[in-house]
Write a protein that holds these residues in place. Structure first.
Motif, PDB file in Angstrom:
ATOM      1  N   PHE A  13     -19.872  -1.424   5.339  1.00  0.00           N
ATOM      2  CA  PHE A  13     -19.298  -1.866   6.607  1.00  0.00           C
ATOM      3  C   PHE A  13     -20.325  -1.833   7.732  1.00  0.00           C
ATOM      4  N   GLN A  14     -20.064  -2.667   8.743  1.00  0.00           N
ATOM      5  CA  GLN A  14     -20.910  -2.642   9.924  1.00  0.00           C
ATOM      6  C   GLN A  14     -20.827  -1.277  10.604  1.00  0.00           C
ATOM      7  N   ALA A  15     -19.613  -0.768  10.759  1.00  0.00           N
ATOM      8  CA  ALA A  15     -19.417   0.583  11.285  1.00  0.00           C
ATOM      9  C   ALA A  15     -19.466   1.536  10.092  1.00  0.00           C
ATOM     10  N   GLN A  16     -20.645   2.095   9.847  1.00  0.00           N
ATOM     11  CA  GLN A  16     -20.796   2.933   8.670  1.00  0.00           C
ATOM     12  C   GLN A  16     -20.059   4.265   8.816  1.00  0.00           C
ATOM     13  N   TYR A  17     -19.746   4.618  10.062  1.00  0.00           N
ATOM     14  CA  TYR A  17     -18.922   5.798  10.360  1.00  0.00           C
ATOM     15  C   TYR A  17     -17.927   5.404  11.428  1.00  0.00           C
ATOM     16  N   LEU A  18     -16.666   5.806  11.272  1.00  0.00           N
ATOM     17  CA  LEU A  18     -15.719   5.631  12.354  1.00  0.00           C
ATOM     18  C   LEU A  18     -16.046   6.620  13.460  1.00  0.00           C
ATOM     19  N   PHE A  19     -16.359   7.847  13.071  1.00  0.00           N
ATOM     20  CA  PHE A  19     -16.955   8.817  13.981  1.00  0.00           C
ATOM     21  C   PHE A  19     -17.703   9.852  13.155  1.00  0.00           C
ATOM     22  N   ALA A  20     -18.674  10.483  13.767  1.00  0.00           N
ATOM     23  CA  ALA A  20     -19.465  11.509  13.077  1.00  0.00           C
ATOM     24  C   ALA A  20     -20.002  12.488  14.105  1.00  0.00           C
TER      25      ALA A  20
ATOM     26  N   ALA B 126       0.832  -1.203   0.000  1.00  0.00           N
ATOM     27  CA  ALA B 126       0.000   0.000   0.000  1.00  0.00           C
ATOM     28  C   ALA B 126       0.866   1.252   0.000  1.00  0.00           C
ATOM     29  N   LEU B 127       0.335   2.297  -0.624  1.00  0.00           N
ATOM     30  CA  LEU B 127       1.022   3.589  -0.603  1.00  0.00           C
ATOM     31  C   LEU B 127       0.850   4.294   0.738  1.00  0.00           C
ATOM     32  N   GLY B 128      -0.175   3.919   1.463  1.00  0.00           N
ATOM     33  CA  GLY B 128      -0.466   4.546   2.746  1.00  0.00           C
ATOM     34  C   GLY B 128      -1.873   4.187   3.174  1.00  0.00           C
ATOM     35  N   GLN B 129      -2.325   4.835   4.225  1.00  0.00           N
ATOM     36  CA  GLN B 129      -3.677   4.617   4.724  1.00  0.00           C
ATOM     37  C   GLN B 129      -4.451   5.930   4.711  1.00  0.00           C
ATOM     38  N   VAL B 130      -5.732   5.833   4.377  1.00  0.00           N
ATOM     39  CA  VAL B 130      -6.593   7.009   4.359  1.00  0.00           C
ATOM     40  C   VAL B 130      -7.967   6.623   4.907  1.00  0.00           C
ATOM     41  N   GLN B 131      -8.759   7.631   5.136  1.00  0.00           N
ATOM     42  CA  GLN B 131     -10.174   7.460   5.407  1.00  0.00           C
ATOM     43  C   GLN B 131     -10.950   8.213   4.335  1.00  0.00           C
ATOM     44  N   ILE B 132     -12.200   7.876   4.183  1.00  0.00           N
ATOM     45  CA  ILE B 132     -13.099   8.641   3.321  1.00  0.00           C
ATOM     46  C   ILE B 132     -14.047   9.409   4.235  1.00  0.00           C
ATOM     47  N   GLY B 133     -14.216  10.693   3.950  1.00  0.00           N
ATOM     48  CA  GLY B 133     -15.049  11.504   4.825  1.00  0.00           C
ATOM     49  C   GLY B 133     -15.840  12.544   4.063  1.00  0.00           C
ATOM     50  N   PHE B 134     -16.671  13.257   4.795  1.00  0.00           N
ATOM     51  CA  PHE B 134     -17.457  14.346   4.217  1.00  0.00           C
ATOM     52  C   PHE B 134     -17.575  15.466   5.238  1.00  0.00           C
TER      53      PHE B 134
ATOM     54  N   ALA C  66     -23.811  12.854   0.241  1.00  0.00           N
ATOM     55  CA  ALA C  66     -24.673  11.904  -0.465  1.00  0.00           C
ATOM     56  C   ALA C  66     -23.869  10.750  -1.045  1.00  0.00           C
ATOM     57  N   THR C  67     -22.676  11.051  -1.536  1.00  0.00           N
ATOM     58  CA  THR C  67     -21.810  10.001  -2.067  1.00  0.00           C
ATOM     59  C   THR C  67     -21.374   9.055  -0.953  1.00  0.00           C
ATOM     60  N   TYR C  68     -21.019   9.621   0.181  1.00  0.00           N
ATOM     61  CA  TYR C  68     -20.602   8.792   1.314  1.00  0.00           C
ATOM     62  C   TYR C  68     -21.715   7.834   1.721  1.00  0.00           C
ATOM     63  N   ASN C  69     -22.911   8.370   1.849  1.00  0.00           N
ATOM     64  CA  ASN C  69     -24.039   7.542   2.306  1.00  0.00           C
ATOM     65  C   ASN C  69     -24.415   6.463   1.289  1.00  0.00           C
ATOM     66  N   ALA C  70     -24.186   6.755   0.008  1.00  0.00           N
ATOM     67  CA  ALA C  70     -24.600   5.803  -1.026  1.00  0.00           C
ATOM     68  C   ALA C  70     -23.523   4.791  -1.377  1.00  0.00           C
ATOM     69  N   ARG C  71     -22.241   5.205  -1.326  1.00  0.00           N
ATOM     70  CA  ARG C  71     -21.195   4.337  -1.861  1.00  0.00           C
ATOM     71  C   ARG C  71     -20.212   3.814  -0.817  1.00  0.00           C
ATOM     72  N   VAL C  72     -20.137   4.451   0.347  1.00  0.00           N
ATOM     73  CA  VAL C  72     -19.137   4.046   1.347  1.00  0.00           C
ATOM     74  C   VAL C  72     -19.796   3.395   2.560  1.00  0.00           C
TER      75      VAL C  72
ATOM     76  N   THR D  33     -13.698  -3.131  -0.740  1.00  0.00           N
ATOM     77  CA  THR D  33     -12.863  -2.341  -1.649  1.00  0.00           C
ATOM     78  C   THR D  33     -13.706  -1.268  -2.322  1.00  0.00           C
ATOM     79  N   ILE D  34     -13.058  -0.123  -2.586  1.00  0.00           N
ATOM     80  CA  ILE D  34     -13.695   0.979  -3.298  1.00  0.00           C
ATOM     81  C   ILE D  34     -12.688   1.507  -4.312  1.00  0.00           C
ATOM     82  N   SER D  35     -13.090   1.602  -5.565  1.00  0.00           N
ATOM     83  CA  SER D  35     -12.251   2.220  -6.593  1.00  0.00           C
ATOM     84  C   SER D  35     -12.525   3.714  -6.597  1.00  0.00           C
ATOM     85  N   VAL D  36     -11.461   4.516  -6.576  1.00  0.00           N
ATOM     86  CA  VAL D  36     -11.622   5.970  -6.549  1.00  0.00           C
ATOM     87  C   VAL D  36     -10.783   6.592  -7.655  1.00  0.00           C
ATOM     88  N   VAL D  37     -11.180   7.810  -8.020  1.00  0.00           N
ATOM     89  CA  VAL D  37     -10.407   8.615  -8.951  1.00  0.00           C
ATOM     90  C   VAL D  37     -10.234   9.983  -8.316  1.00  0.00           C
ATOM     91  N   ILE D  38      -9.030  10.536  -8.430  1.00  0.00           N
ATOM     92  CA  ILE D  38      -8.758  11.843  -7.836  1.00  0.00           C
ATOM     93  C   ILE D  38      -9.452  12.909  -8.683  1.00  0.00           C
TER      94      ILE D  38
END
Length: 260
Positions: A253-260, A137-145, A243-249, A208-213
């Motif tokens: 997972f069981q934990a739909q948010y790490l924190f919110a 892996a190049l590193g670790q990230v999270q997806i957020g909004f 909306a993207t987070y809620n629909a695609r991320v 897994t999630i495919s993303v584009v910058i």
């Protein structure tokens, strides 16, 4: 009892005669008594006023140092293995804060910002040819909004992510400039994010999630009250519309948010 009454009547009569014989002295005595009472009763009011001025001054200094309004509050809920944070729990908390918190803390809500982040993902290039020296892996990230984000950031490259397309295999994301410089990321590049976090029912594991910058961003003003924490804290977060987070991320997972 008769003797006491006579004594008090005589005392009152004597006092009245003395006051009548010296009216100027009587007026001065009454005026002095009134002034004394006024001073005694005004001391607590004066002290309270001074304390209020000092409190406002201290709060204003703290607000200026923090770069936030006086009573900016942050409420959040974290996920755990025993109690994963789901959309339903997040939505209940959000509705409570918007509808009921104001009356309970006796402060009006002048603005509300919603934000959330996902579980951790490993970042790997979709094509190893672009990163021939990368191992693993190049590193670790999270997806957020973060709601209202577009009004508070500038794009160095690219565009804001479009609305979620259920037919697209990729999710467009925004990357903070420091993270892009650290990993050597550019707009238009494709990556695969994977996570071993517990998957939701019916979802594959690892997820897994495919993303584009889609774009590379910086804050318009680091001291904007919009940022409860400095924006550099989002260095390791790929940002998407809520909306993207809620629909695609979140559904993966069981934990739909790490924190919110």
């Amino acid at each position: 009892m008769t003797g006491d009454r006579t004594f008090w009547l005589s005392l009152v009569r004597l006092s009245f005669n003395r006051l009548r014989s010296s009216p100027a002295l009587s007026v001065a005595s009454l005026l002095g008594l009134a002034i004394a009472i006024a001073i005694i009763t005004s001391v607590p009011i004066f002290v309270r006023g001074i304390n209020l001025v000092l409190l406002r001054s201290e709060l204003a200094d703290q607000a200026a140092a923090a770069g936030r309004p006086l009573f900016a509050l942050r409420f959040y809920q974290s996920s755990s293995t025993a109690s994963p944070l789901t959309f339903a729990a997040y939505n209940r908390l959000n509705q409570y804060l918007l509808a009921g918190a104001s009356s309970e803390i006796a402060l009006p809500i002048q603005g509300a910002i919603r934000s959330g982040e996902s579980v951790n993902f490993d970042v790997a290039p979709a094509s190893r040819a672009l990163y021939p020296g990368a191992k693993g892996a190049l590193g670790q990230v999270q997806i957020g909004f973060s709601s209202g984000l577009t009004d508070h950031i500038d794009l160095d490259e690219g565009t804001f992510p479009a609305a979620p397309d259920p037919n697209s295999p990729e999710v467009p994301v925004l990357v903070y400039r420091d993270e892009a410089n650290l990993l050597g990321l550019h707009t238009g590049e494709h990556f695969v994010l994977s996570s071993g976090a517990p998957a939701a029912a019916g979802q594959p594991s690892p997820g897994t999630i495919s993303v584009v910058i889609s774009g590379i961003w910086t804050a318009k003003d680091d001291r904007d009250p919009y940022w409860f924490d400095p924006p550099r804290g989002l260095t390791g977060t790929f940002l998407v519309p809520e909306a993207t987070y809620n629909a695609r991320v979140a559904p993966l997972f069981q934990a739909q948010y790490l924190f919110a």
